[in-house]
Structure formats: structure tokens, C-alpha cells
Design a protein around this motif. Structure first.
Motif, PDB file in Angstrom:
ATOM      1  N   PRO A  31      -3.243  -5.538  -2.085  1.00 15.77           N
ATOM      2  CA  PRO A  31      -4.642  -5.186  -2.326  1.00 15.77           C
ATOM      3  C   PRO A  31      -5.152  -5.851  -3.602  1.00 15.77           C
ATOM      4  O   PRO A  31      -4.491  -5.820  -4.640  1.00 15.77           O
ATOM      5  N   GLY A  32      -6.322  -6.442  -3.519  1.00 12.77           N
ATOM      6  CA  GLY A  32      -6.900  -7.094  -4.687  1.00 12.77           C
ATOM      7  C   GLY A  32      -8.009  -8.029  -4.284  1.00 12.77           C
ATOM      8  O   GLY A  32      -8.303  -8.202  -3.099  1.00 12.77           O
ATOM      9  N   GLY A  33      -8.632  -8.616  -5.281  1.00 16.38           N
ATOM     10  CA  GLY A  33      -9.721  -9.538  -4.997  1.00 16.38           C
ATOM     11  C   GLY A  33     -10.227 -10.214  -6.239  1.00 16.38           C
ATOM     12  O   GLY A  33      -9.647 -10.094  -7.323  1.00 16.38           O
ATOM     13  N   GLY A  34     -11.319 -10.904  -6.065  1.00 15.23           N
ATOM     14  CA  GLY A  34     -11.892 -11.730  -7.119  1.00 15.23           C
ATOM     15  C   GLY A  34     -12.332 -10.951  -8.354  1.00 15.23           C
ATOM     16  O   GLY A  34     -12.832  -9.840  -8.254  1.00 15.23           O
ATOM     17  N   GLU A  51     -12.055  -0.169  -3.701  1.00 16.37           N
ATOM     18  CA  GLU A  51     -12.839  -0.758  -2.615  1.00 16.37           C
ATOM     19  C   GLU A  51     -12.025  -0.962  -1.349  1.00 16.37           C
ATOM     20  O   GLU A  51     -12.500  -0.695  -0.247  1.00 16.37           O
ATOM     21  N   GLU A  52     -10.796  -1.441  -1.490  1.00 10.07           N
ATOM     22  CA  GLU A  52      -9.987  -1.776  -0.319  1.00 10.07           C
ATOM     23  C   GLU A  52      -9.165  -0.614   0.223  1.00 10.07           C
ATOM     24  O   GLU A  52      -8.907  -0.563   1.426  1.00 10.07           O
ATOM     25  N   LEU A  53      -8.735   0.281  -0.656  1.00 10.05           N
ATOM     26  CA  LEU A  53      -7.842   1.361  -0.230  1.00 10.05           C
ATOM     27  C   LEU A  53      -8.485   2.736  -0.251  1.00 10.05           C
ATOM     28  O   LEU A  53      -7.993   3.661   0.385  1.00 10.05           O
ATOM     29  N   ALA A  89     -14.589  -1.886   1.428  1.00  4.02           N
ATOM     30  CA  ALA A  89     -14.886  -3.247   0.978  1.00  4.02           C
ATOM     31  C   ALA A  89     -15.686  -3.991   2.040  1.00  4.02           C
ATOM     32  O   ALA A  89     -15.470  -3.817   3.237  1.00  4.02           O
ATOM     33  N   ILE A  90     -16.595  -4.808   1.594  1.00  2.00           N
ATOM     34  CA  ILE A  90     -17.485  -5.528   2.509  1.00  2.00           C
ATOM     35  C   ILE A  90     -16.725  -6.403   3.498  1.00  2.00           C
ATOM     36  O   ILE A  90     -17.118  -6.529   4.656  1.00  2.00           O
ATOM     37  N   PRO A 102      -5.067  -1.322   5.731  1.00  2.00           N
ATOM     38  CA  PRO A 102      -4.170  -0.855   4.672  1.00  2.00           C
ATOM     39  C   PRO A 102      -3.000  -0.080   5.284  1.00  2.00           C
ATOM     40  O   PRO A 102      -3.194   0.698   6.223  1.00  2.00           O
ATOM     41  N   MET A 103      -1.802  -0.303   4.766  1.00  2.58           N
ATOM     42  CA  MET A 103      -0.635   0.388   5.294  1.00  2.58           C
ATOM     43  C   MET A 103       0.486   0.447   4.266  1.00  2.58           C
ATOM     44  O   MET A 103       0.464  -0.271   3.276  1.00  2.58           O
ATOM     45  N   TRP A 104       1.443   1.309   4.545  1.00  2.00           N
ATOM     46  CA  TRP A 104       2.667   1.419   3.758  1.00  2.00           C
ATOM     47  C   TRP A 104       3.800   0.824   4.570  1.00  2.00           C
ATOM     48  O   TRP A 104       3.958   1.144   5.742  1.00  2.00           O
ATOM     49  N   LEU A 105       4.585  -0.035   3.945  1.00  2.86           N
ATOM     50  CA  LEU A 105       5.744  -0.627   4.612  1.00  2.86           C
ATOM     51  C   LEU A 105       6.972  -0.481   3.723  1.00  2.86           C
ATOM     52  O   LEU A 105       6.871  -0.536   2.490  1.00  2.86           O
ATOM     53  N   ASN A 106       8.128  -0.312   4.352  1.00  2.00           N
ATOM     54  CA  ASN A 106       9.371  -0.267   3.583  1.00  2.00           C
ATOM     55  C   ASN A 106       9.532  -1.577   2.826  1.00  2.00           C
ATOM     56  O   ASN A 106       9.231  -2.650   3.359  1.00  2.00           O
ATOM     57  N   ILE A 107      10.024  -1.489   1.614  1.00  2.00           N
ATOM     58  CA  ILE A 107      10.193  -2.682   0.787  1.00  2.00           C
ATOM     59  C   ILE A 107      11.076  -3.708   1.488  1.00  2.00           C
ATOM     60  O   ILE A 107      10.811  -4.905   1.413  1.00  2.00           O
TER      61      ILE A 107
END
Length: 129
Positions: A31-34, A51-53, A89-90, A102-107
């Protein structure tokens, strides 16, 4: 060239990623952006997490920077409020940008998926496994 601020959120052996499906290509991003004018990388990472999560985060350490079309700053972060998965987020609403999930995944899954940037995925695997 645009600089970006991103968060690395890890809870109970899982890492938060955004699944992208665009032009039949499936990959995962952090997650991130400009970074906006007048904003620090840390502030951008915090804003983008919301915004994203849909979550408020406490930004902790700068884990790394990666050069790719600008500098990408990756901060460890902890969720302190909000509701995961309620981001607005737009880019989520533009049909031409494909799927953002958006999701959770095992490392451990980072080793077998197309996670971008690969340098950060490998760093997280090395830190936690």
C-alpha cells in the motif's frame, strides 16, 4: 518521475498487500502512492494507508528505499484505527486501472508471488522467516 511513500504492515505472520489485476496481469504491491507537494514521504505513506486500506497507521521505521521511476520509501507501520478494506482511493473506482484488492497474505507467500518491488518482498522474507 514521482516519489512514493508506502507502508509495510505485518500482523500475526501476515503482510498487507494490494492485489492488482490489470490487463490480465496479476501482481501484488505494498500500500502506498505518490508524495504530494509539501508532503514528506512519511506523511504520504500515512495518507495512502488510509486512502487505500481505510486504516489509520502509526508510522515507525524507514525499512528501505528503492529506486524505480523515482524513490520509493517503505516504512514499517502499525494499524491504530479504522476498518481494513474500506479504502476509497480514486484508483479503486477507475475501471481502466483494473482491480485493487487489499488483503492479508502469509509472509511465506511472498516467495511465490509476483510482488513488486521484489527487493522489498525479499527483505521482508529475510526479516521474518
Amino acid at each position: 518521475m514521482r516519489h512514493r511513500g508506502s507502508v509495510i504492515i505485518i500482523e500475526e505472520g501476515k503482510v498487507c498487500l494490494i492485489k492488482r489485476v490489470k490487463n490480465s496481469e496479476v501482481y501484488y504491491v505494498f500500500p502506498g502512492g505518490g508524495i504530494e507537494e509539501g508532503e514528506t514521504p512519511r506523511e504520504a505513506a500515512k495518507r495512502e494507508a488510509f486512502e487505500e486500506l481505510g486504516v489509520h497507521v502509526s508510522i515507525e521505521d524507514l525499512l528501505d528505499t528503492v529506486s524505480f521511476h523515482g524513490t520509493q520509501y517503505f516504512f514499517s507501520a502499525e494499524i491504530i484505527g479504522g476498518a481494513f478494506g474500506t479504502g476509497h482511493a480514486i484508483e479503486f473506482t477507475k475501471n481502466n486501472n483494473g482491480l485493487y484488492e487489499p488483503m492479508w497474505l502469509n509472509i511465506e507467500a511472498l516467495c511465490n508471488l509476483d510482488v513488486r518491488p521484489k527487493e522489498m518482498a525479499q527483505k521482508i522474507v529475510n526479516m521474518y522467516i
